[in-house]
Design an enzyme around this catalytic site. Structure first.
Site, mmCIF file in Angstrom:
data_model
loop_
_atom_site.group_PDB
_atom_site.id
_atom_site.type_symbol
_atom_site.label_atom_id
_atom_site.label_comp_id
_atom_site.label_asym_id
_atom_site.label_seq_id
_atom_site.Cartn_x
_atom_site.Cartn_y
_atom_site.Cartn_z
ATOM 1 N N HIS A 60 15.372 -2.892 39.727
ATOM 2 C CA HIS A 60 16.744 -2.566 39.338
ATOM 3 C C HIS A 60 17.628 -3.812 39.374
ATOM 4 O O HIS A 60 18.326 -4.126 38.399
ATOM 5 C CB HIS A 60 17.289 -1.498 40.290
ATOM 6 C CG HIS A 60 18.665 -1.021 39.957
ATOM 7 N ND1 HIS A 60 18.911 0.146 39.284
ATOM 8 C CD2 HIS A 60 19.887 -1.558 40.207
ATOM 9 C CE1 HIS A 60 20.215 0.315 39.126
ATOM 10 N NE2 HIS A 60 20.828 -0.714 39.684
ATOM 11 N N GLU A 61 17.600 -4.524 40.490
ATOM 12 C CA GLU A 61 18.460 -5.698 40.628
ATOM 13 C C GLU A 61 18.060 -6.811 39.661
ATOM 14 O O GLU A 61 18.911 -7.548 39.156
ATOM 15 C CB GLU A 61 18.435 -6.211 42.071
ATOM 16 C CG GLU A 61 18.928 -5.214 43.113
ATOM 17 C CD GLU A 61 20.347 -4.734 42.860
ATOM 18 O OE1 GLU A 61 21.105 -5.410 42.139
ATOM 19 O OE2 GLU A 61 20.702 -3.658 43.373
ATOM 20 N N HIS A 65 19.711 -6.365 36.352
ATOM 21 C CA HIS A 65 21.040 -6.986 36.310
ATOM 22 C C HIS A 65 20.922 -8.497 36.110
ATOM 23 O O HIS A 65 21.665 -9.102 35.331
ATOM 24 C CB HIS A 65 21.789 -6.715 37.618
ATOM 25 C CG HIS A 65 22.324 -5.324 37.743
ATOM 26 N ND1 HIS A 65 23.069 -4.720 36.756
ATOM 27 C CD2 HIS A 65 22.245 -4.422 38.767
ATOM 28 C CE1 HIS A 65 23.429 -3.503 37.156
ATOM 29 N NE2 HIS A 65 22.937 -3.302 38.359
ATOM 30 N N HIS A 69 20.137 -9.486 32.609
ATOM 31 C CA HIS A 69 21.315 -9.284 31.774
ATOM 32 C C HIS A 69 22.228 -10.499 31.883
ATOM 33 O O HIS A 69 22.772 -10.993 30.882
ATOM 34 C CB HIS A 69 22.050 -8.014 32.212
ATOM 35 C CG HIS A 69 22.994 -7.472 31.187
ATOM 36 N ND1 HIS A 69 23.834 -6.411 31.442
ATOM 37 C CD2 HIS A 69 23.250 -7.837 29.907
ATOM 38 C CE1 HIS A 69 24.552 -6.149 30.367
ATOM 39 N NE2 HIS A 69 24.225 -7.002 29.419
#
Length: 758
Positions: free
Chosen positions: A543-544, A547, A550
């Protein structure tokens, strides 16, 4: 504006362990019957170094004693005092740049530079504020923490002044109402200008001095919000069968009444394992009841928000907050949530019936009993997340190797370990990774601070310490100079100068992104060996890193739209989508040098019905958030508890327990006011993107490149609906209207429950 700080906080809230996810079904995964065409590339030497770096700490991190520098290779940042000096220097430069913008109407050429200079001003302040926020949460030295905290407060105060600066607003108004200037703006520049404009509008910029003073007063009331104090529950359990069964040994030795704190492990065990209903009911009631003072605080907060929004021309706080989000309006949010709720109710009702049958069997009842709120965990105990196929223990190094190999397949990007200079990091546990594009070379850096230690903040977070932006057109030569200030601006100029880089094949000079991942994994040791991750920790890391990618790929020319600086209800898409890649045995095979055995595994067919009940409850909380930020809070006699009870009893599956008032413990009401729907919204989008784009061939470079080019590279510089419609080849989504919101509400969430993860 410039006040993207509040939205940044959205991304940095520590992620708790998900309450329940349940095992994944093979037919939901869509993996058992499909044959992916993309061949798995073997691991590289850099991949092997990743394993060594994280799994063998005694030889993993290397420092160069001959190369001494400061935090993130800023030579001057070697002491806390130097950081304070940087903050003071930044403040002086920001004041001078502000004055330059205010004088822009004196020169037409300067008017054309206003958007760029506003973005520079924002970046100048955020570059130190974001670094200060990291240091005060991660640095082990109290002096560093104190200096970072003081610098953070000082610069944020100045930023708050800028947010309500009438002069800056008037200059921006001139720019946006000049057709020639507007026509000259790129899409990114215009989007950046509109961000500033909307933030000014929300900051009461057009009000009279008296009304603006009221606005500031109302805003300050938000600071009065405090979390609920822990409450004790006295359970007199010596004659309670359920209590004695759960804590038999402890009760036998003490022969005393036991104090149980709501949220404690003891309370958790009672809810899961006490056969008699009464202990569970008492624990639930205690954990979901608020004091009159707490309810009054919440209702005053909601009322202040509503008044504030009315001051700036909106009929509700939700209306004001959502105006620049994908949803656009509260009505559209309710279209999405209602469609989503109706769809979920069908399967959640069947799940609830299963629980009723279990309760009937347990009670030996002839009638089908009602499931109460305190029955859920006992009749369907939450299970920890589990991988879709059996896996060997996963070390941290092997998971990082898998991430790098996945990025190589999808984007042509790899993670490369690199030595750190002396004093470049704040703790010896911190490792540095270069993010390397196969065509452009190094495009950014990730600093991984992944192990728990005393004084470090808990949970997981992604800190964007430095955003991308173009720097060769800054026109620093045009910045104002005031006699006697050269000495003061020096530290800030030096701080900014080392951020400039040129990329192969790209025109111009860029500030490259730098992010920090904070986690609290168990550290490796000579005795325990490497860090072995639980499955939810693997999900957390993916998940991290979603980010982080991105931030790396969303390399824009303007700081305010770079990477994760996008709409709140779009920012979680890349991170949630990354979790979906863990549903693929082919992706899981990347954790091993020879993963052929994993690729051929058959998925887990276990289905737990309770996840649909949890999803239903999360949607209800989103609806409650909308009610609490609607015009109704200004109506005489508004009662937050009554609103909660009415919602549960009219649209919920489990009846509201009279006497309870959970709403003051719904912490997202403070940090996520009117936007709690966002996570559900992005999870629905991510599930759809996974199913339509990646599930059949998750390592396909062409598909990864399409996602990269249509979504990731724009950051917040393009309308998310346009990005989504291009990615999915769905032109009907371009408008982003009520029907588009309903359509997203119809999309299936692959894994059911929505954990609170950000």
């Amino acid at each position: 504006m410039i006040a993207r700080i509040a939205e940044n906080a959205f991304k940095k809230i520590s992620r708790s362990v998900p309450k329940f996810r349940g095992d994944l079904r093979a037919h939901e995964l869509g993996l058992v019957r499909r044959t992916a065409s993309t061949l798995v590339r073997p691991p590289s030497s850099d991949d092997a170094e990743l394993v060594s770096l994280f799994d063998q700490p005694q030889t993993g991190q290397k420092t160069s004693p001959l190369f001494v520098t400061g935090i993130f290779q800023h030579p001057q940042l070697t002491t806390p005092a130097a950081f304070s000096a940087l903050a003071d220097s930044t403040l002086v430069r920001a004041q001078l740049l502000t004055e330059r913008i205010l004088r822009a109407r004196e020169s037409r050429s300067e008017l054309f530079k206003v958007i760029k200079n506003l973005d520079r001003l924002s970046d100048l302040l955020c570059g130190v504020i974001d670094l200060a926020e990291l240091l005060r949460n991660a640095h082990p030295d109290a002096q560093w923490v104190d200096c970072a905290t003081e610098s953070y407060k000082k610069l944020c105060e100045f930023m708050n002044v800028l947010n309500t600066h009438v002069g800056l607003y008037e200059v921006l108004h001139t720019v946006l109402h000049d057709p020639e200037i507007v026509k000259s703006l790129s899409r990114e520049a215009l989007q950046t200008a509109l961000i500033f404009w909307h933030d000014f509008e929300k900051s009461a910029i057009k009000l009279s001095p008296e009304q603006r003073e009221k606005f500031v007063s109302l805003s300050s009331r938000f600071c009065l919000w405090v979390t609920s104090l822990s409450r004790k529950l006295l359970l007199r359990g010596r004659r309670t069968k359920g209590w004695a069964l759960v804590f038999k040994d402890k009760h036998f030795f003490t022969q005393k009444d036991l104090l149980v704190y709501p949220g404690s492990h003891q309370a958790y065990m009672i809810m899961r394992a006490a056969p008699d209903e009464e202990p569970r009911r008492k624990v639930y009631m205690a954990g979901h009841t608020s004091s009159a003072e707490q309810i009054d605080r919440l209702e005053r907060l909601l009322n202040a928000r509503a008044q504030l929004s009315c001051l700036v021309g909106w009929n509700s706080y939700a209306g004001m907050t959502l105006s620049d989000k994908m949803a656009k309006t509260p009505e559209n949010v309710n279209h999405f949530l209602s469609t989503f709720l109706d769809r979920t109710t069908l399967v959640a009702s069947k799940a609830l019936h299963t629980l009723s049958l279990r309760k009937q069997a347990h009670l030996k009842s002839t009638n089908l009993p009602i499931i109460q709120a305190w029955d859920r965990d006992y009749y369907c105990p939450p299970e920890p997340p589990a991988p879709p196929v059996p896996l060997p223990p996963l070390s941290l190094g092997r998971v990082f190797m898998g991430l790098s190999r996945l990025f190589k397949h999808l984007y042509g990007i790899t993670l490369r370990p690199v030595d750190v200079a002396s004093s470049e990091v704040w703790h010896s546990d911190v490792h540095k990774l270069e993010v390397v594009d196969e065509d452009r070379g190094v495009v950014g850096w990730i600093y991984a601070d992944l192990f728990a230690r005393s004084g470090k903040s808990r949970g997981a977070a992604h800190y964007t310490v430095r955003c991308s932006r173009r720097t060769d057109d800054d026109d620093e030569a045009g910045d104002l100079r005031t006699p006697g200030t050269d000495e003061f601006v020096g530290p800030s100029i030096k701080f900014e100068s080392i951020k400039r880089h040129r990329l192969s094949g790209e025109h111009g000079e860029f500030q490259l992104p730098l992010v920090v991942l904070l986690c609290d994994f168990v550290p490796p040791s000579a005795i325990r060996g490497p860090t072995i991750l639980e499955w939810y920790e693997v999900q957390t890391l993916f998940h991290e890193m979603g980010h982080a990618m991105h931030s790396m790929i969303g390399r824009t020319e303007y700081h305010n739209v770079a990477g994760t600086r996008c709409a709140t209800d779009f920012v979680e898409l890349p991170s949630i989508l990354m979790e979906h890649f863990l549903n693929s045995p082919k992706v899981l095979s990347l954790f091993d040098t020879d993963g052929s055995s994993i690729v051929n595994q058959i998925g887990n067919h276990h289905e737990d019905p309770c996840r649909y009940i949890d999803t239903h409850n999360h949607i209800l909380l989103s609806l409650l958030d909308q009610i609490y930020h609607s015009p109704s809070v200004l109506e005489p006699g508004f009662d937050s508890t009554t609103a909660l009870a009415n919602l549960c009893n009219t649209r919920g599956l489990i009846p509201h327990a009279p006497g309870t008032s959970f709403q003051t413990q719904f912490g997202h009401l403070f940090g996520y006011g009117a936007t709690y729907y966002s996570y559900h919204f992005d999870r629905a989008i991510a599930s759809h993107v996974w199913r339509k784009i990646f599930s059949a061939d998750p390592l396909n470079r062409e598909l990864g490149e399409k996602y990269k080019q249509e979504v990731l590279k724009y950051g917040g510089g393009k309308d998310p609906w346009l990005m989504l419609s291009a990615l999915l080849d769905a032109p009907e989504l371009e408008v982003g209207d009520a029907e588009a919101m309903r359509e997203v509400g119809r999309w299936r969430i692959e894994d059911g429950v929505v954990p609170e993860r950000h």
